[in-house]
Design a protein around this motif. Structure first.
Motif, mmCIF file in Angstrom:
data_model
loop_
_atom_site.group_PDB
_atom_site.id
_atom_site.type_symbol
_atom_site.label_atom_id
_atom_site.label_comp_id
_atom_site.label_asym_id
_atom_site.label_seq_id
_atom_site.Cartn_x
_atom_site.Cartn_y
_atom_site.Cartn_z
ATOM 1 N N HIS A 169 1.716 0.129 -5.683
ATOM 2 C CA HIS A 169 3.262 0.214 -5.152
ATOM 3 C C HIS A 169 1.870 1.035 -3.833
ATOM 4 O O HIS A 169 1.564 1.831 -3.778
ATOM 5 C CB HIS A 169 3.283 1.828 -5.098
ATOM 6 C CG HIS A 169 4.618 2.218 -4.451
ATOM 7 N ND1 HIS A 169 5.791 1.081 -4.798
ATOM 8 C CD2 HIS A 169 4.461 2.689 -4.147
ATOM 9 C CE1 HIS A 169 6.720 2.256 -3.628
ATOM 10 N NE2 HIS A 169 5.787 3.315 -3.036
ATOM 11 N N SER A 182 2.225 3.065 -0.631
ATOM 12 C CA SER A 182 3.392 3.746 -0.386
ATOM 13 C C SER A 182 2.913 4.612 1.742
ATOM 14 O O SER A 182 2.111 4.047 1.669
ATOM 15 C CB SER A 182 3.082 5.601 -1.058
ATOM 16 O OG SER A 182 3.920 6.335 -0.361
ATOM 17 N N ARG A 183 4.647 4.154 2.035
ATOM 18 C CA ARG A 183 4.659 4.518 3.534
ATOM 19 C C ARG A 183 4.397 6.042 3.742
ATOM 20 O O ARG A 183 4.255 6.287 4.745
ATOM 21 C CB ARG A 183 5.312 3.582 4.101
ATOM 22 C CG ARG A 183 5.341 2.040 4.113
ATOM 23 C CD ARG A 183 6.772 1.938 4.567
ATOM 24 N NE ARG A 183 6.517 0.382 4.162
ATOM 25 C CZ ARG A 183 7.466 -0.502 5.237
ATOM 26 N NH1 ARG A 183 8.497 0.069 5.049
ATOM 27 N NH2 ARG A 183 7.022 -1.900 4.727
ATOM 28 N N LYS A 184 4.190 6.840 2.716
ATOM 29 C CA LYS A 184 4.819 8.382 2.418
ATOM 30 C C LYS A 184 2.899 8.984 3.277
ATOM 31 O O LYS A 184 2.375 8.892 2.131
ATOM 32 C CB LYS A 184 5.054 9.228 1.655
ATOM 33 C CG LYS A 184 6.378 8.629 1.422
ATOM 34 C CD LYS A 184 7.152 9.614 0.081
ATOM 35 C CE LYS A 184 8.493 9.037 -0.346
ATOM 36 N NZ LYS A 184 9.347 9.486 -0.887
ATOM 37 N N PRO A 185 3.083 9.346 4.171
ATOM 38 C CA PRO A 185 1.806 10.140 4.784
ATOM 39 C C PRO A 185 0.848 11.192 4.047
ATOM 40 O O PRO A 185 -0.086 10.714 3.182
ATOM 41 C CB PRO A 185 2.078 10.812 5.884
ATOM 42 C CG PRO A 185 3.198 10.399 6.428
ATOM 43 C CD PRO A 185 3.965 10.279 5.215
ATOM 44 N N GLY A 186 1.914 11.377 2.608
ATOM 45 C CA GLY A 186 0.748 12.749 1.498
ATOM 46 C C GLY A 186 0.533 12.157 0.621
ATOM 47 O O GLY A 186 0.905 12.409 -0.587
ATOM 48 N N SER A 187 1.462 10.995 -0.031
ATOM 49 C CA SER A 187 1.433 10.161 -0.979
ATOM 50 C C SER A 187 -0.110 10.157 -1.766
ATOM 51 O O SER A 187 -0.655 9.128 -0.856
ATOM 52 C CB SER A 187 2.285 8.897 -0.730
ATOM 53 O OG SER A 187 1.820 8.559 -2.090
ATOM 54 N N ARG A 246 -0.668 6.459 -1.557
ATOM 55 C CA ARG A 246 -0.909 5.419 0.108
ATOM 56 C C ARG A 246 -2.027 4.701 0.993
ATOM 57 O O ARG A 246 -2.697 4.360 0.415
ATOM 58 C CB ARG A 246 -0.929 6.571 1.264
ATOM 59 C CG ARG A 246 -2.099 7.320 1.280
ATOM 60 C CD ARG A 246 -1.561 8.441 2.041
ATOM 61 N NE ARG A 246 -3.266 9.472 2.442
ATOM 62 C CZ ARG A 246 -3.287 10.278 1.088
ATOM 63 N NH1 ARG A 246 -2.460 10.374 0.723
ATOM 64 N NH2 ARG A 246 -4.961 10.645 1.410
ATOM 65 N N ASN A 261 -4.639 5.025 -4.539
ATOM 66 C CA ASN A 261 -3.911 3.303 -3.795
ATOM 67 C C ASN A 261 -4.230 2.155 -4.963
ATOM 68 O O ASN A 261 -3.757 1.567 -5.723
ATOM 69 C CB ASN A 261 -3.563 2.279 -2.663
ATOM 70 C CG ASN A 261 -3.474 1.706 -2.308
ATOM 71 O OD1 ASN A 261 -3.853 0.536 -2.022
ATOM 72 N ND2 ASN A 261 -1.315 1.922 -1.927
ATOM 73 N N THR A 309 6.409 -1.490 -1.364
ATOM 74 C CA THR A 309 6.336 -0.538 -0.563
ATOM 75 C C THR A 309 8.090 0.153 -1.203
ATOM 76 O O THR A 309 8.213 1.279 -0.423
ATOM 77 C CB THR A 309 6.920 0.015 1.035
ATOM 78 O OG1 THR A 309 8.177 -1.302 1.219
ATOM 79 C CG2 THR A 309 5.867 -0.592 1.448
#
Length: 194
Positions: free
Chosen positions: A55, A57-62, A65, A71, A94
């Motif tokens: 995955h 992620s496109r979320k900045p705090g994930s 990411r 990641n 994503t």
């Protein structure tokens, strides 16, 4: 239980970022990682195809990411990649379903002549469940190795909060009872695959 000679193991989102419990909260099933490793080992030793799903992620705090250490795959998964004699695929996504990633998982499975998939990984009630549901909808015979998955406590609407074990059981009941997948144990899958 019959495991096809070319059944694909779909290992969903077994990434370092899920170790960041300050972000995710309490999890269930501490044996899941050992069970995932056991599935990969039997798939590789029998020459069956393994699909690794990541995955991005496109979320900045994930913690998942792209570009962040979380990641990457957990060490035991990374150590096993490329070690089997069967086909191997890396799918990045994503969204929740591995069938909506790159490259196209469904197209690859069809090209390999695969009609049965075994799904394991993280999170039981999120990407594992969504991948299993879509697999069932697309006509694959789907088995979910329940104890080779885990999830985290979660809060939903109206202040409702469910513990990880409750969410995992609800996913298993929905998948199995709803006819999307057969929910099984790792030991049964390993015994049938040997």
């Amino acid at each position: 239980m019959d495991i096809a000679e070319n059944a694909a193991l779909v290992v969903v989102d077994v990434q370092k970022g899920f170790e960041e419990l300050d972000f995710w909260g309490s999890r269930n099933n501490p044996e899941a990682d050992d069970n995932i490793a056991a599935l990969i080992d039997v798939w590789q030793s029998t020459g069956r195809p393994v699909v690794y799903v990541r995955h991005d992620s496109r979320k900045p705090g994930s913690p998942l990411r792209t570009g962040y250490e979380g990641n990457g795959f957990k060490e035991y998964v990374e150590q096993r990649r490329g070690k089997g004699s069967g086909a191997e695929l890396l799918v990045t996504k994503t969204v929740n379903s591995a069938f909506l990633g790159t490259p196209d998982l469904g197209a690859w499975l069809r090209a390999e002549g695969v009609s049965q998939i075994v799904v394991a990984g993280i999170q039981t009630n999120m990407c594992v469940e969504t991948t299993a549901r879509m697999g069932g909808n697309l006509g694959y015979e789907v088995l979910v190795a329940y104890d080779a998955t885990y999830t985290f406590d979660l809060e939903g609407p109206f202040g409702w909060r469910q513990r990880a074990d409750e969410l995992a059981r609800a996913s298993a009941v929905s998948l199995h009872g709803g006819g999307f997948a057969q929910v099984v144990t790792t030991a049964d899958v390993v015994a049938a695959a040997k």
